[in-house]
Design an enzyme around this catalytic site. Structure first.
Site, PDB file in Angstrom:
ATOM      1  N   GLU A  48       5.217  -1.477   2.367  1.00  0.00           N
ATOM      2  CA  GLU A  48       4.274  -2.372   2.892  1.00  0.00           C
ATOM      3  C   GLU A  48       4.736  -3.747   3.419  1.00  0.00           C
ATOM      4  O   GLU A  48       5.874  -4.224   2.894  1.00  0.00           O
ATOM      5  CB  GLU A  48       3.589  -2.823   1.444  1.00  0.00           C
ATOM      6  CG  GLU A  48       2.488  -3.806   1.728  1.00  0.00           C
ATOM      7  CD  GLU A  48       1.884  -4.350   0.287  1.00  0.00           C
ATOM      8  OE1 GLU A  48       0.516  -4.609   0.416  1.00  0.00           O
ATOM      9  OE2 GLU A  48       2.377  -4.520  -0.391  1.00  0.00           O
ATOM     10  N   LYS A 130      -5.291  -3.383   4.212  1.00  0.00           N
ATOM     11  CA  LYS A 130      -5.390  -3.365   2.596  1.00  0.00           C
ATOM     12  C   LYS A 130      -6.874  -4.164   2.342  1.00  0.00           C
ATOM     13  O   LYS A 130      -7.401  -5.201   2.770  1.00  0.00           O
ATOM     14  CB  LYS A 130      -4.293  -4.391   1.885  1.00  0.00           C
ATOM     15  CG  LYS A 130      -4.165  -4.160   0.487  1.00  0.00           C
ATOM     16  CD  LYS A 130      -3.015  -5.056   0.190  1.00  0.00           C
ATOM     17  CE  LYS A 130      -2.695  -4.928  -1.493  1.00  0.00           C
ATOM     18  NZ  LYS A 130      -1.411  -5.403  -1.732  1.00  0.00           N
ATOM     19  N   CYS A 165       0.692  -0.648  -1.712  1.00  0.00           N
ATOM     20  CA  CYS A 165       0.899  -1.402  -2.958  1.00  0.00           C
ATOM     21  C   CYS A 165      -0.067  -0.585  -4.092  1.00  0.00           C
ATOM     22  O   CYS A 165      -0.378   0.420  -4.309  1.00  0.00           O
ATOM     23  CB  CYS A 165       0.871  -2.657  -2.953  1.00  0.00           C
ATOM     24  SG  CYS A 165       1.674  -3.719  -4.121  1.00  0.00           S
TER      25      CYS A 165
END
Length: 358
Positions: A48, A130, A165
């Site tokens: 990430e 995200k 994540c």
């Protein structure tokens, strides 16, 4: 699509990014793509926010201390339609490799936690953001929208997916990926402190061990997918770059050694890397190994009850400003991947860049 290649080698990056330095970040990205290509890999997975590194300093500083770091971070984030991105795409093409890349995407005046999948032809076949930045990350990044939610794609090496994540802990995103028949997953992780830093009342879920050895194998088990977990590492020099003047410098080892790769039944497939390891974790993937795992529990198929439980997913883009479609009626939308300049084939992008330079 039926996979053309069922057996192949893949790599997960366990290395230090080029902190606050876009050009160094791109250099390191291309280096690891080249290394994976030399090793015969068909897929490489980056952590990430690999470019220009995860802003872990945001967890350590107050508002005033964060401002110089935030400015430098924004200055070195990666615009999607850029020469730097073209160089990365060219590296994927040169090595004939699939690349899952995580980066801080600069779009107009906002940053997003973005992942793209680059094909062996250098084309971007998936662009996602995200869906919700975590805690203090919201001071740095915006949220994805409907058309940047998709995480799973059909490829010649299987149905490949990637999440960032704690998205890998999100039961709804996992359910969505399972419904799409995901076979190989990239659980991209940032830089994370170890359990020795844990102080009550901070939850155990906020340390590396919980995410490397509980969350990630749980994803593999629940979706029945090979799961690669690339992680960032940090050196003493990286600690200095991420620490404001006057703050105590931490031991970098508390952040390192977390890269993992799990089989579809949750078994660990590679030795845990040493604290000072900088490199690639390799795994031999055989998609046929997924059959028996999914025959027991396929939560996207025979082991689910959609007549009882269903998930509503909206993949439409939500724009601040929309335009009337006067030809067809209704509202005209531009896909995010088109607007940020990633949907054009690499060869077309290169031709356009050459025209602009003339």
């Amino acid at each position: 699509m039926v996979p053309v290649l069922k057996k192949y080698k893949a790599a997960a990056v366990n290395a230090e990014p080029g902190w606050f330095d876009l050009q160094e970040s791109v250099r390191r990205t291309i280096h690891w793509i080249d290394e994976a290509g030399k090793a015969g890999c068909k897929l490489i997975a980056f952590p990430e926010l690999w470019i220009p590194g995860y802003p872990y300093w945001a967890w350590k500083v107050n508002y005033q201390e964060s401002l110089p770091l935030l400015k430098k971070y924004r200055e070195n984030s990666l615009p999607s339609d850029s020469d730097e991105m073209r160089r990365i795409r060219e590296a994927a093409k040169a090595n004939k490799i699939w690349v899952s890349l995580g980066y801080s995407e600069l779009d107009l005046a906002s940053l997003y936690t973005t992942q793209i999948m680059i094909s062996p032809a250098g084309d971007v076949i998936n662009h996602r953001r995200k869906i919700k930045a975590t805690h203090v990350e919201r001071l740095v990044f915006g949220d994805g929208t409907g058309d940047t939610t998709e995480s799973v794609m059909d490829t010649e090496i299987g149905r490949i997916g990637h999440l960032n994540c704690w998205e890998n802990m999100n039961p709804f995103l996992k359910a969505y990926a399972a419904s799409l028949g995901e076979q190989v997953h990239i659980a991209a992780w940032p830089l994370y402190p170890g359990k020795e830093t844990l102080k009550y009342p901070d939850p155990y879920t906020n340390v590396a061990e919980a995410n490397a050895d509980l969350v990630t194998p749980a994803y593999a088990i629940e979706t029945g997918s090979f799961t690669l977990a690339p992680w960032q590492t940090i050196t003493a020099e990286g600690i200095k770059l991420n620490t404001p003047p006057g703050k105590e410098l931490e031991d970098p080892n508390i952040y390192n050694g977390n890269g993992r790769i799990f089989g579809p039944d949750g078994q660990n497939l590679v030795p845990h890397p040493d604290k000072d390891f900088q490199g690639l974790l390799f795994v031999d993937i055989d998609l046929d190994e997924i059959h028996l795992t999914k025959s027991l529990a396929d939560f996207g198929g025979h082991y689910m009850r959609p007549d009882l439980i269903r998930l509503l997913v909206d993949t439409n883009r939500k724009d601040l400003v929309v335009h009337e479609d006067r030809v067809n009626g209704g509202v005209a939308y531009t896909r995010t991947i088109d607007r940020v300049g990633l949907s054009a084939p690499l060869d077309a992008s290169a031709t356009e860049a050459q025209s602009e330079s003339v």
